[in-house]
Motif scaffolding. Sequence first.
Motif, PDB file in Angstrom:
ATOM      1  N   SER A 111       0.829  -1.213   0.000  1.00 18.48           N
ATOM      2  CA  SER A 111       0.000   0.000   0.000  1.00 18.48           C
ATOM      3  C   SER A 111       0.860   1.259   0.000  1.00 18.48           C
ATOM      4  CB  SER A 111      -0.923   0.002   1.226  1.00 18.48           C
ATOM      5  OG  SER A 111      -1.721  -1.153   1.267  1.00 18.48           O
ATOM      6  N   LEU A 112       1.892   1.287   0.864  1.00 20.37           N
ATOM      7  CA  LEU A 112       2.753   2.462   0.961  1.00 20.37           C
ATOM      8  C   LEU A 112       3.517   2.698  -0.340  1.00 20.37           C
ATOM      9  CD1 LEU A 112       4.142   2.069   4.602  1.00 20.37           C
ATOM     10  CD2 LEU A 112       2.390   3.662   3.796  1.00 20.37           C
ATOM     11  N   LEU A 113       3.996   1.620  -0.980  1.00 14.45           N
ATOM     12  CA  LEU A 113       4.726   1.766  -2.234  1.00 14.45           C
ATOM     13  C   LEU A 113       3.823   2.284  -3.347  1.00 14.45           C
ATOM     14  CD1 LEU A 113       6.993  -1.427  -2.258  1.00 14.45           C
ATOM     15  CD2 LEU A 113       7.749   0.946  -2.138  1.00 14.45           C
ATOM     16  N   ILE A 114       2.589   1.780  -3.418  1.00 14.85           N
ATOM     17  CA  ILE A 114       1.651   2.269  -4.439  1.00 14.85           C
ATOM     18  C   ILE A 114       1.367   3.751  -4.237  1.00 14.85           C
ATOM     19  CG2 ILE A 114      -0.736   2.127  -5.237  1.00 14.85           C
ATOM     20  CD1 ILE A 114      -0.621  -0.873  -4.786  1.00 14.85           C
ATOM     21  N   ALA A 115       1.097   4.154  -2.974  1.00 15.18           N
ATOM     22  CA  ALA A 115       0.815   5.561  -2.691  1.00 15.18           C
ATOM     23  C   ALA A 115       2.028   6.440  -3.003  1.00 15.18           C
ATOM     24  CB  ALA A 115       0.399   5.729  -1.227  1.00 15.18           C
ATOM     25  N   PHE A 116       3.222   5.968  -2.630  1.00 11.20           N
ATOM     26  CA  PHE A 116       4.439   6.745  -2.885  1.00 11.20           C
ATOM     27  C   PHE A 116       4.655   6.953  -4.376  1.00 11.20           C
ATOM     28  CE2 PHE A 116       8.938   6.450  -4.100  1.00 11.20           C
ATOM     29  CZ  PHE A 116       9.398   7.669  -3.582  1.00 11.20           C
ATOM     30  N   PHE A 117       4.558   5.877  -5.158  1.00 11.88           N
ATOM     31  CA  PHE A 117       4.802   5.992  -6.584  1.00 11.88           C
ATOM     32  C   PHE A 117       3.696   6.771  -7.297  1.00 11.88           C
ATOM     33  CE2 PHE A 117       7.669   2.238  -6.035  1.00 11.88           C
ATOM     34  CZ  PHE A 117       8.818   2.880  -6.472  1.00 11.88           C
ATOM     35  N   ALA A 118       2.485   6.762  -6.734  1.00 11.89           N
ATOM     36  CA  ALA A 118       1.411   7.567  -7.319  1.00 11.89           C
ATOM     37  C   ALA A 118       1.763   9.054  -7.236  1.00 11.89           C
ATOM     38  CB  ALA A 118       0.089   7.288  -6.614  1.00 11.89           C
ATOM     39  N   PHE A 119       2.229   9.502  -6.058  1.00 14.53           N
ATOM     40  CA  PHE A 119       2.616  10.902  -5.898  1.00 14.53           C
ATOM     41  C   PHE A 119       3.905  11.203  -6.665  1.00 14.53           C
ATOM     42  CE2 PHE A 119      -0.353  10.781  -2.382  1.00 14.53           C
ATOM     43  CZ  PHE A 119      -0.870  12.065  -2.377  1.00 14.53           C
ATOM     44  N   PHE A 120       4.868  10.281  -6.581  1.00 19.19           N
ATOM     45  CA  PHE A 120       6.162  10.515  -7.217  1.00 19.19           C
ATOM     46  C   PHE A 120       6.033  10.607  -8.735  1.00 19.19           C
ATOM     47  CE2 PHE A 120      10.032   8.746  -9.156  1.00 19.19           C
ATOM     48  CZ  PHE A 120      10.967   9.668  -8.701  1.00 19.19           C
TER      49      PHE A 120
END
Length: 444
Positions: free
Chosen positions: A323-332
């Motif tokens: 979940s954290l990786l998906i959210a991070f890459f969405a913003f990044f």
Amino acid sequence: MASAAEQLAQNMNFSALSKATDLKKRIWFTLGALIIYRLGTYIPLPGIDPETFRQIYSSQSGGVLDMFNAFSGGALERMTIFALNIFPYISASIIMQLMTAIVPSIEAMKKEGEAGRKKINQYTRYGTVLLASVQAYGIAVGLEAAGASGFGSAVIDPGMFFRISTVITLTGGTVFLMWLGEQITQRGIGNGISLIIFSGIVANLPLALAEAFSLGQSNGIVAVIILAVPFIIAGIVACERAHRRVIVQYPKRQVGNKIFGGDSSHLPIKLNVSGVIPAIFASSLLLMPLSAANLSGAGGPEWLTWVTANLGRGSVLYLTAYSLLIAFFAFFYTGIVFNTEETADNLKKHGGFIPGIRPGANTAAFLERIINRLTVVGASYLVAVCLLPELLITEFNVPFYFGGTSLLIVVSVTMDTVGQIHSHLVAHQYEGLIKKSKLKGRRG
């Protein structure tokens, strides 16, 4: 112009496709390249005993290996030359994009335009070779260690020669897929890398459907989940097509005795600007260490044993990290794709402005607020689509192909490819109208 485009879109049919020669060549090239990829997923890795490896894989399957095998189109299950698939290239792309945001020299290289982009792509290729070599060596060592599982050794002649040949073969397979994906993007239709992953998932879909229906006969919950898949797909399509329209006004200006401008337009900002990239990036980062841990079995290093125990698919740590990786890459990735300062400068140069917002820094800040709010919703949507089916798969043993990540990739890549085909058809029909008008002008 918009009404003409809509009319052309309504009049398009298979006859228009038959007349678009360039588009047909692109489609046939794409299909031919994907067929070559699928053939490569059946060429076994030299030095492997296929039957023994099949038994070892069956004993370790059911978790993250199934997820990686689905993305690779069954290449991992058969341990073929494309077992690593395109994931080293994706990992290298992630590293280079992170470096672009962190290292000033690489950021300056990106601003050089086409020349800078070529340099960054070249560094990405070098990183792909390095990562693929390391991962291939880890797989070779893991295959040799897997002989302690009780099925016998999957490697016919273990030793340094086998490790070197495995590194060369698997790295060569990844480099070939990287090149093939670039060729599809340039000479075919759609995004080549995404289509390679898409074809791997779709190739085993009939088998997954049969397995799912057999499970559905004995488990009512599984049947309900299968019936819910069309509604999930409809939700993905709706979210991928959703966008916010920001009104842009162009002032009137007088040139001589004529007045130009005074028009209003809109700037469309998608709800999910990053598309399917965050799900692919997050999956690729989690898959590699977990796959190495599963393949090495009990003979692997201690840290891989810890990874298997604590970061296995369906565990709390795995779901949290995913979940954290998906959210991070969405913003990044949104920050990379949509540069608010550059967009504000372009609007200012062309005389455009957002009503009620001053051009320049205020416009950039306004667009930044909109992007951040949309990305929060978009990232939440991605996490929900990718995470909730993971819980159902773990709980009810539904095939991975009905998971959120695979459905998201299939639906998004299909929409993107169809959209590019539609754009080619519209452009072809416009070219036909222009040619007809020129012929009529010559006759007149």
